[in-house]
Design a protein around this motif. Structure first.
Motif, PDB file in Angstrom:
ATOM      1  N   PHE A   1      34.807  29.097  67.918  1.00  0.00           N
ATOM      2  CA  PHE A   1      35.617  30.577  67.786  1.00  0.00           C
ATOM      3  C   PHE A   1      34.663  31.707  67.638  1.00  0.00           C
ATOM      4  O   PHE A   1      34.855  32.678  68.476  1.00  0.00           O
ATOM      5  CB  PHE A   1      36.184  30.553  66.408  1.00  0.00           C
ATOM      6  CG  PHE A   1      37.367  29.185  66.249  1.00  0.00           C
ATOM      7  CD1 PHE A   1      37.999  28.779  67.357  1.00  0.00           C
ATOM      8  CD2 PHE A   1      37.577  28.870  65.126  1.00  0.00           C
ATOM      9  CE1 PHE A   1      38.603  27.919  67.264  1.00  0.00           C
ATOM     10  CE2 PHE A   1      38.663  28.015  64.818  1.00  0.00           C
ATOM     11  CZ  PHE A   1      39.097  27.396  65.851  1.00  0.00           C
TER      12      PHE A   1
ATOM     13  N   GLU B   1      43.821  35.802  67.375  1.00  0.00           N
ATOM     14  CA  GLU B   1      42.441  36.396  66.967  1.00  0.00           C
ATOM     15  C   GLU B   1      41.936  35.573  65.971  1.00  0.00           C
ATOM     16  O   GLU B   1      40.642  35.582  65.825  1.00  0.00           O
ATOM     17  CB  GLU B   1      42.461  37.729  66.414  1.00  0.00           C
ATOM     18  CG  GLU B   1      43.134  38.610  67.576  1.00  0.00           C
ATOM     19  CD  GLU B   1      43.570  40.173  67.086  1.00  0.00           C
ATOM     20  OE1 GLU B   1      43.859  40.897  67.851  1.00  0.00           O
ATOM     21  OE2 GLU B   1      43.212  40.314  65.717  1.00  0.00           O
ATOM     22  N   ARG B   2      42.446  34.954  65.011  1.00  0.00           N
ATOM     23  CA  ARG B   2      41.504  34.083  64.033  1.00  0.00           C
ATOM     24  C   ARG B   2      40.923  32.831  64.530  1.00  0.00           C
ATOM     25  O   ARG B   2      40.120  32.169  64.083  1.00  0.00           O
ATOM     26  CB  ARG B   2      42.620  33.592  62.869  1.00  0.00           C
ATOM     27  CG  ARG B   2      43.053  34.898  62.089  1.00  0.00           C
ATOM     28  CD  ARG B   2      44.036  34.646  61.036  1.00  0.00           C
ATOM     29  NE  ARG B   2      44.528  35.845  60.629  1.00  0.00           N
ATOM     30  CZ  ARG B   2      43.879  36.314  59.387  1.00  0.00           C
ATOM     31  NH1 ARG B   2      42.731  36.187  58.828  1.00  0.00           N
ATOM     32  NH2 ARG B   2      44.887  37.567  58.697  1.00  0.00           N
TER      33      ARG B   2
ATOM     34  N   PRO C   1      37.318  35.762  63.692  1.00  0.00           N
ATOM     35  CA  PRO C   1      37.817  34.565  63.642  1.00  0.00           C
ATOM     36  C   PRO C   1      37.309  33.294  62.549  1.00  0.00           C
ATOM     37  O   PRO C   1      36.171  33.886  61.911  1.00  0.00           O
ATOM     38  CB  PRO C   1      37.529  33.847  65.203  1.00  0.00           C
ATOM     39  CG  PRO C   1      36.242  34.633  65.373  1.00  0.00           C
ATOM     40  CD  PRO C   1      36.395  35.832  64.861  1.00  0.00           C
TER      41      PRO C   1
END
Length: 425
Positions: A116, A38-39, A110
């Motif tokens: 991202f 998710e980051r 993110p």
């Protein structure tokens, strides 16, 4: 794009170090090692059709967001609120606050690179976004602007110290502030500092933290705490930070009589064991809240190693020392203590909550003391003065009730933004 280019290059260069730091933090707090994708903008959960996105970095911002999230769910009943965080404790706090509510989802935001940010926005397709307090990411906001996703900064605060840091990069600050559709500032001073950096459509909406109500179980949990503690008076050190516990424990060991119990609640859960060792090193007998046992007569320190129970700690204490204010961390929110009628003692460093701290002191709900040693001594003196504590408790209740309504004003600001937002794509 050219204005953001040096910032973006720094992010690219720093990303390996950021990942290494994430892995290092994961050794002490395993939650950092979960949901790693998710980051980087990779999400397994299926995105709902209608999403309102609310970003709350960690525990404080998440708790501050609670009244607004509930208001959003009521105002837009067909939508889902997506709460994004940067820390595991923030994520766990949102689980505790909205336990079982299927209309509240959570994930990590993110890192601030355009690829991202774009992946995050393509996956969830939020109708509009709300960022709590001061967490501003230039590439993310630029991506929102490109995709016509309006974003407001809610409950915004900006200290003089932070304003000076932003002012060192005037072009980037102006571009970032300009990407926001609107800002709801806590105070007129916050609004002025934000406007000076290039923000537009800035309104003073007040501090949403005044609208936070104690959870329904607070009274019962506080009664349980008091039953565990017995008749002893309780001095609470709340939301303490690294370095402060040693100062407070030293003063407590030297000044407090054995019948006084110190309830010590560190700000960060990964430090519970470290703080327990600090107490042991000073010869102070310690018990943990997690043991869920009666507090023994010889126990000097009761370690608050639990999450989501701060209101109950405040409600069961006789006097509260507010952490983050004894060393230059900027302080912590003291409204919760005032809201349950607990007298407050703060240190000299409250720049993150300057207006709230000054108001509480001016109304008689709080005292400011310049050192941790003197702060513990002042708190112990308050424990001897029931009438004075009663006056401070009444002042705190009036103070906490007087400035409510920021959630409604923020919602009004959001409605204007939402009306201009395109339908979910």
């Amino acid at each position: 794009m050219l204005t953001r280019l040096p910032y973006t290059l720094l992010w690219i260069l720093a990303l390996p170090l950021v990942v290494l730091r994430l892995l290092w933090r994961g050794r002490r707090q395993p939650g950092y090692l979960k949901h790693l994708g998710e980051r980087f903008g990779r999400y397994r959960m299926r995105a709902p059709v209608r999403v309102i996105w609310v970003h709350a970095v960690s525990v404080g911002e998440t708790r501050a967001a609670e009244p607004l999230v509930r208001a959003l769910l009521k105002r837009w009943p067909e939508h889902t609120v997506l709460l994004t965080h940067m820390t595991p404790t923030g994520r766990e706090t949102s689980k505790a606050l909205f336990n079982g509510d299927s209309r509240v989802l959570r994930c990590y935001l993110p890192y601030d690179l355009s690829c991202f940010a774009g992946a995050f926005l393509r996956h969830f397709r939020p109708q509009f976004g709300v960022i709590m307090e001061t967490e501003l990411w230039p590439n993310l906001l630029a991506a929102c602007r490109r995709r016509s996703v309006p974003v407001i900064l809610a409950n915004a605060r900006l200290s003089e110290r932070s304003a000076r840091r932003y002012a060192r990069l005037p072009a980037l600050s102006a571009l970032t502030m300009g990407a926001l559709s609107a800002i709801g500032a806590q105070t007129a001073a916050d609004a002025a500092r934000l406007s000076a950096l290039g923000a537009r459509r800035v309104m003073v909406t007040g501090n949403i933290k005044f609208d936070i109500s104690p959870p329904e179980n607070t009274k019962a949990l506080a009664s349980l705490f008091r039953a565990r503690i017995g008749s002893r008076q309780v001095l609470l050190a709340a939301s303490t930070r690294d370095g402060e516990e040693a100062l407070l424990l030293d003063a407590f060991a030297r000044l407090a009589p054995p019948e006084i119990l110190l309830a010590l609640v560190p700000r960060h859960p990964q430090r519970f064991d470290e703080v327990a060792r600090l107490a042991a090193a000073r010869g102070l007998a310690l018990q943990r809240r997690s043991e869920d046992q009666p507090v023994a007569a010889q126990t000097r320190v009761w370690l608050g190693d639990s999450m989501g129970e701060m209101f109950a700690y405040y409600a069961s204490a006789d006097v509260a020392l507010i952490g983050g204010s004894w060393l230059p961390f900027g302080g912590q929110n003291l409204i919760e203590a005032c809201a349950v009628g607990t007298p407050v003692v703060v240190g000299p460093h409250t720049f993150n909550f300057a207006a709230v701290a000054e108001q509480a002191i001016a109304t008689g709900a709080a005292l400011r003391i310049e050192t941790a040693d003197a702060g513990v001594n002042a708190a112990l003196e308050l424990l001897k003065e029931a009438r004075r504590r009663g006056d401070m408790a009444e002042a705190g209740l009036r103070f906490a009730a007087a400035d409510r309504g920021a959630t409604a004003r923020t919602l009004e600001l959001l409605e204007g933004v939402a009306l201009r937002a395109p339908a979910a794509r």
